[in-house]
Design an enzyme around this catalytic site. Sequence first.
Site, PDB file in Angstrom:
ATOM      1  CD  GLU A 175      -2.468   1.394   2.788  1.00  0.00           C
ATOM      2  OE1 GLU A 175      -3.490   2.160   2.809  1.00  0.00           O
ATOM      3  OE2 GLU A 175      -1.758   0.970   3.684  1.00  0.00           O
TER       4      GLU A 175
ATOM      5  CD  GLN B   3      -4.132  -2.260  -0.855  1.00  0.00           C
ATOM      6  OE1 GLN B   3      -3.257  -1.993  -0.081  1.00  0.00           O
ATOM      7  NE2 GLN B   3      -5.050  -3.154  -0.891  1.00  0.00           N
TER       8      GLN B   3
ATOM      9  CB  CYS C  45      -5.100  -0.914   6.479  1.00  0.00           C
ATOM     10  SG  CYS C  45      -3.791  -0.827   7.552  1.00  0.00           S
TER      11      CYS C  45
ATOM     12  CG  HIS D  18      -8.544  -9.816   5.393  1.00  0.00           C
ATOM     13  ND1 HIS D  18      -7.465  -9.265   6.098  1.00  0.00           N
ATOM     14  CD2 HIS D  18      -8.207 -11.248   6.075  1.00  0.00           C
ATOM     15  CE1 HIS D  18      -6.837  -9.888   6.961  1.00  0.00           C
ATOM     16  NE2 HIS D  18      -7.476 -11.329   6.917  1.00  0.00           N
TER      17      HIS D  18
ATOM     18  CG  ASN E  50      -6.551 -11.844   2.341  1.00  0.00           C
ATOM     19  OD1 ASN E  50      -6.332 -10.832   2.721  1.00  0.00           O
ATOM     20  ND2 ASN E  50      -5.554 -12.726   2.008  1.00  0.00           N
ATOM     21  N   GLY E  51      -7.232 -14.932   3.260  1.00  0.00           N
ATOM     22  CA  GLY E  51      -7.160 -15.184   4.817  1.00  0.00           C
ATOM     23  C   GLY E  51      -7.263 -16.608   5.105  1.00  0.00           C
TER      24      GLY E  51
END
Length: 329
Positions: free
Chosen positions: A36, A81, A110, A177, A208-209
């Site tokens: 990021e 990103q 985030c 996520h 995601n995860g």
Amino acid sequence: MEYRNKLVLAPMVRVGTLSFRMLAAEYGADITYGEEIIDHKLVKCQRRINVAYGTTEFVEKGTENVVFSTCDEERERVVFQMGTSDAVRALKAAEIVCKDVAAVDINMGCPKAFSIQGGMGAALLTKPELIHDILATLKRNLDVPVTCKIRLLKSPADTVELARRIEKLGVPALAVHGRKVADRPRDPAKWDEIADVVAALSIPVIANGDVLEYDDFSRIKTATGAASVMVARGAMWNASVFSPKGKSHWEDVKKKYIRKSILWNNDVKSTKYTIKEMIAHHSCLELAEGKSLNKADTLADIAKLYELEDYYWTVKNIRPLTHDLDYVL
């Protein structure tokens, strides 16, 4: 950019630099997200070609600080990103980099205090109007795909509602996520709540995860119905997680990463951070290797520590003369 049936490297601060993205791609990653980058920082940058290394760099004006670096070899798979809390500033930043990347993604997940306090990252999850402004502005003005990555909200219904609102904006994919803002990495990812999002949308969802092994790619796809799968820590600890042939030993992967860092002139702090994450997971930073790494101030120091001095000087002497990577490698 095709978002179905892809193995995806997640955005990771200090890890997802060019050298690590190239390593992940070599092992089988189809799409590689960069770390990021905050829009405030990118708008202060100017684009330049680094002829010696064959890279395109975005350098903070008046300094030699490289904020983002990419190359032609990853042009069709690298995702930039961005952290942002303002549509106009996000567009100004994206316009600087958009011609050199495959897509632009907005970080909406985030949970770090820096992002939250700046109105970025997971702070956006409770600001659907601002999400609309940012994504609509970027989509209207950019020629590359614009996506975003979110976390789970307090309830599955809330997550699905937000995901539907994002889909209506015309994004080609959505990364989810499977953890909430308050969750920590040790808390199990909620694959069932990702499945709720998948069932509600028609666009590809990137799950995601808790993807730590190659077999987890198929496991999470089966459990969620997701179109593609994104991996973060599993790749950071061993980038060969992307390989269908099975994982290579982490020591071999580490050494290959160091070679990539030398080849692409990676920032020494990012290089040290990534190596330390590998060591901390597989071994111990208090042993001799970790202590010696702490003392390394340059890539040359790291090359010496890992007995790659010959490679380091080969790259330094030959890289400015040729962009034939096979020759350098």
